[in-house]
Scaffold this active site. Structure first.
Site, PDB file in Angstrom:
ATOM      1  CB  CYS B 320     -15.250  18.585 -39.876  1.00 53.30           C
ATOM      2  SG  CYS B 320     -15.427  17.256 -38.703  1.00 53.30           S
ATOM      3  CD1 TRP B 323     -22.577  18.840 -39.409  1.00 53.12           C
ATOM      4  CD2 TRP B 323     -21.670  17.952 -37.562  1.00 53.12           C
ATOM      5  NE1 TRP B 323     -23.389  17.811 -38.985  1.00 53.12           N
ATOM      6  CE2 TRP B 323     -22.853  17.256 -37.855  1.00 53.12           C
ATOM      7  CE3 TRP B 323     -20.932  17.561 -36.448  1.00 53.12           C
ATOM      8  CZ2 TRP B 323     -23.308  16.187 -37.078  1.00 53.12           C
ATOM      9  CZ3 TRP B 323     -21.384  16.518 -35.677  1.00 53.12           C
ATOM     10  CH2 TRP B 323     -22.554  15.837 -35.992  1.00 53.12           C
ATOM     11  CG  HIS B 324     -18.185  18.695 -34.088  1.00 47.06           C
ATOM     12  ND1 HIS B 324     -17.583  18.407 -35.293  1.00 47.06           N
ATOM     13  CD2 HIS B 324     -18.334  17.514 -33.452  1.00 47.06           C
ATOM     14  CE1 HIS B 324     -17.378  17.098 -35.366  1.00 47.06           C
ATOM     15  NE2 HIS B 324     -17.822  16.532 -34.273  1.00 47.06           N
ATOM     16  N   GLY B 325     -20.315  22.850 -33.857  1.00 56.05           N
ATOM     17  CA  GLY B 325     -20.861  23.951 -33.077  1.00 56.05           C
ATOM     18  C   GLY B 325     -20.477  25.292 -33.656  1.00 56.05           C
ATOM     19  CG  PHE B 460     -22.403  18.452 -31.818  1.00 55.68           C
ATOM     20  CD1 PHE B 460     -21.949  19.672 -31.365  1.00 55.68           C
ATOM     21  CD2 PHE B 460     -21.836  17.314 -31.317  1.00 55.68           C
ATOM     22  CE1 PHE B 460     -20.929  19.747 -30.431  1.00 55.68           C
ATOM     23  CE2 PHE B 460     -20.806  17.367 -30.387  1.00 55.68           C
ATOM     24  CZ  PHE B 460     -20.363  18.588 -29.942  1.00 55.68           C
TER      25      PHE B 460
END
Lengths: 374, 460
Positions: B320, B323-325, B460
């Protein structure tokens, strides 16, 4: 429910929604106009302080100078006033030159000043405008650029855009851009600072600072801020002198003006500006600063009677001291000594105009006195 | 194009009018598809090819899965979808991160892999639409969804402009049926979406963008600021990212509603949570449910004992975070939350008194966001150590009035959760609503930030 009554219901709903949308838009525009009326001055310090300083003494001013930084940094009202004051009457001028100001913004400023109805104003000296509707990227979305896009100014820009020679997509893009600025201004977009500007304690000091020299800002005073420009100028003195030589050569051949340049600019706007200044009881005077580039043929405008008075300082042969490196701060601007020389030159050129207007008003006042007697 | 931009008003007014004037549902859908591609193309038309490629891959995979019941072929088709989508995402988003990290690691080992960073532009919203298309393939593979036969419908599901670039992450199972059953303008309540759009605009343009300008210098050089300012900045960043992202979600949901489509909720007043677990049920709901349904539960969830539970939670939240960066700050932020979730399972944080629970969540989340926002792990370390009493040697401060903004936001957050605006808005007489809305818009617009700040979640 039958299909007919269902259709009627849908139409009724649509009509009602349209009416409510109309109401919402009207209330929105009214509220935006109300907010606009209570807004303070522009946040952008230069124009905000300059205009407010002028308004503080507007009824004592005989002449204003309007234009770009070449005016702001190059015209000293004190020098002009010394030359034009007589024992009988003090002459008082104010410099409303503002960095980066182009034709349409200058025209907006002219209107704004005339709307304030300055009691004594007799001369509006405007840096010769080109009325070229260009996109200046560094101005985009600045508070100041958005602010002059009132209905009149936006209309003038749009008219000029579609007169200007250029591809349709450029015209469309420029039109859209200016319409956006107009919309942003109309709805007070991002103007919260102006709502609270009056409460800013630094404000009065800023205005007083601008009022001290009546709008003129000598470049030598803030050398650190513009030091880079100065250094670049000194490093490229050869280039400057070559540019002056080129301009001199053009002037000697009588080619200082770009042939036909005004065909691509907006003459109607100049005519309207002249008319507006005259209607306000003042005399418009146009001024071409000593620059290094050829420009539109303002003399032709004078010959054709579009403008009456032109102070043209663009010829290096006629005004060599204004092109001397020792009197320049950088390639575009005068230093303090250059500003003094240029102000003296402007005063000398203004003197006969001032005298002519004074004679005219004396004769008209004599006429009206004799009519009164009759 | 951003929802807060002036040109979006003109864009959406055109889309709205033409959409509802078109008499056929098929024409409306094609119009929306064209508008969605134009919306995305306004940012960079070249990257439309990626959306189209992703669309075609998953459409064909879906059609293939429908035609075969053979397990090995179905599995192969799913692998095609996973490789296609994650391959594109992996290259554009993660190549540089892994290449540089691998090069640094091998150089530390003395091996020195010759991997170099490439100049890659991250396509807008790629993480969002990749997860949408993946969920379609997985749902069809699992037999939970009948694949659509219509390519334009599927393309619109992938590219529907209100949620294309920053969510909410929509599932095909929720969206495709809506395309088959069009609503009528006369049946759609316009007031609630209009108010929601305005609220979203206020959150983004009037709150988040102003906070950004105030705290960016603090995150740029945390050592220069005093301890209280660091606390204030960490709280303000929690507020900024919420207002930014939930504001965007509000505007996306409202925009879709005005076109007759329902998008799932993405936020449920997260700062009212009393445990980190509850926080994640209220924060970026469509992403956390995606990870729950497609990763956490298939990994065994909480069914395989405490050790596996801890591993599953940390793995899911590590991904997770990624996924954001593509940065170590996001990896650590993910693991940080995974650890707190694991601890809560054993320590029963839900037994804390309510007020203490709020403080605990705010503390955990704000410190987490310091890691999330910082440019590097050392920078996050400097910031976090400055939060300790007496540890900061900096002297700079920011305007203390921002504490009032934090308090005001807390009050508004709680009030809106208790007394939602939907009901009074729907009940008010039409003319009062119209006039009040007109005044509200006129009052809000001057408070917009001077420059357009991109939405945080666009990256993102």
């Amino acid at each position: 429910m039958s299909p007919v009554s269902a259709a009627c219901g849908v139409r009724r709903t649509a009509r009602r929604r349209l009416a409510l949308a109309g109401l919402g838009i009207v209330v929105f525009l009214a509220a935006a106009a109300l907010l606009r009326s209570v807004q303070g001055p522009l946040k952008a310090a230069t124009i905000r302080a300059q205009v407010e300083a002028f308004l503080a003494e507007k009824d004592d001013v005989d002449a204003v100078f309007i234009g770009s930084s070449r005016v702001q940094r190059g015209v000293s009202p004190r020098v002009v006033d010394e030359k034009l004051s007589t024992p009988e009457r003090e002459f008082r001028s104010f410099n409303l030159g503002i960095a980066g100001m182009r034709s349409f913004e200058a025209d907006w400023l002219v209107r704004r000043i005339l709307d304030a109805e300055p009691a004594r104003l007799r001369f509006v000296v405007i840096e010769a405008p080109d009325w070229k509707p260009e996109h200046v990227p560094q101005h985009d979305f600045t508070e100041r650029y958005v602010d002059w896009h009132d209905a009149r100014a936006t209309w003038l820009v749009l008219r000029a855009i579609w007169k200007f020679n250029g591809p349709w997509y450029t015209k469309l893009e420029l039109s859209w851009r200016n319409l956006r600025f107009f919309a942003m201004r109309s709805v007070n977009y991002a103007t919260k600072d102006r709502l609270m500007a009056r409460a800013d304690p630094a404000w009065d000091r800023l205005v007083a600072g601008r009022g001290r020299l009546r709008g003129y800002q000598p470049l030598d005073e803030d050398t650190p801020r513009v030091g880079r420009r100065r250094r670049r100028f000194l490093e490229n003195l050869d280039w400057f002198e070559k540019s002056v030589a080129d301009i001199r050569a053009f002037a000697e051949k009588g080619q200082l003006a770009i042939p036909g340049a005004f065909q691509t600019y907006d003459l109607a706007s100049i005519e309207e500006q002249v008319e507006r200044v005259r209607e306000a009881g003042a005399t418009p005077v146009y001024f071409a600063a000593p620059g290094l580039a050829r420009g539109p043929d303002f003399s032709a405008l004078q010959r054709d009677g579009v403008i009456e008075h032109l102070i043209d300082l663009r010829d290096p042969s006629e005004h060599p001291d204004l092109f001397a490196p020792e009197n320049r701060f950088d390639r575009e601007h005068m230093n303090e000594e250059g500003a003094r020389l240029m102000s003296e030159r402007i005063a000398a050129e203004l003197a006969p105009i001032v005298a002519g207007v004074a004679a005219e008003s004396t004769s008209s006042s004599r006429g009206s006195t004799s009519e009164d007697r009759d | 194009m951003l929802f807060t931009e002036f040109r979006f008003v003109g864009f959406f007014a055109t889309i709205f009018l033409v959409h509802w004037l078109l008499p056929w549902n098929r024409a409306r859908k094609l119009w929306l598809l064209a508008a969605s591609y134009a919306f995305y193309g306004a940012w960079n038309w070249r990257f439309l090819s990626l959306i189209v490629a992703s669309t075609i891959i998953d459409y064909l995979v879906g059609r293939g899965l429908e035609r075969t019941s053979e397990t090995s072929r179905r599995r192969a088709l799913l692998v095609v979808s996973l490789l296609g989508n994650l391959g594109i995402l992996g290259f554009f988003k993660y190549y540089n991160f892994f290449a540089v990290s691998a090069a640094e690691f091998t150089s530390w080992l003395g091996l020195g892999l010759p991997l170099q960073a490439l100049e890659i532009v991250l396509p807008l919203g790629i993480s969002f639409y990749t997860f949408q298309t993946l969920s379609y393939s997985i749902d069809v593979y699992r037999g939970r969804l009948v694949p659509t036969k219509s390519l334009p419908d599927f393309a619109l599901f992938v590219a529907f402009f209100p949620q294309l670039v920053a969510g909410p992450i929509v599932r095909a199972i929720d969206f495709l049926p809506q395309l088959a059953n069009p609503g009528r303008l006369s049946d759609i309540g316009l007031r609630v979406p209009l108010v929601r759009f305005l609220l979203g605009y206020i959150k983004k343009a009037c709150i988040a963008d102003h906070i950004a300008a105030a705290i960016d210098p603090v995150f740029a050089d945390p050592a220069a600021f005093d301890g209280m300012t660091l606390w204030l900045a960490s709280l303000l960043y929690s507020l900024q990212i919420y207002c930014d992202f939930s504001g965007y979600s509000d505007m996306a949901i409202a925009t879709a509603a005005l076109l007759g489509y329902h998008l799932p909720e993405n936020f449920g007043f997260p700062y009212l949570a009393t445990t980190v677990q509850e926080y994640w049920r209220r924060w970026h709901i469509t992403l956390t449910t995606w990870f729950r349904d497609y990763l956490y539960i298939p990994m065994g969830g909480n069914r395989l004992g405490p050790a596996r539970l801890a591993i599953n939670l940390c793995t899911v939240f590590l991904l997770c975070g990624l996924w954001h960066g593509a940065a170590w700050t996001f990896v650590v932020w993910g693991i940080y939350h995974g650890l707190f979730l694991t601890i809560e399972r054993f320590a029963r944080a839900d037994r804390l008194p309510r007020a203490l629970g709020h403080v605990y969540v705010l503390l955990v989340v704000s410190c987490g966001f310091v890691i999330f926002r910082s440019t590097s792990l050392p920078a996050a370390g400097i910031f976090l150590s400055g939060l300790l009493p007496g540890a900061s040697t900096g002297t700079l401060t920011i305007w203390p009035g921002w504490w009032g903004m934090v308090a005001g936001f807390g009050f508004a957050h709680a009030a809106l959760s208790r007394w939602p605006l939907d009901s009074p808005v729907a009940r008010a007489p039409g003319w009062i609503f119209a006039a009040a809305y007109g005044v509200a818009v006129a009052v809000v617009l001057p408070w917009a930030a001077n420059e357009y700040e991109p939405f945080i979640y666009f990256q993102f």
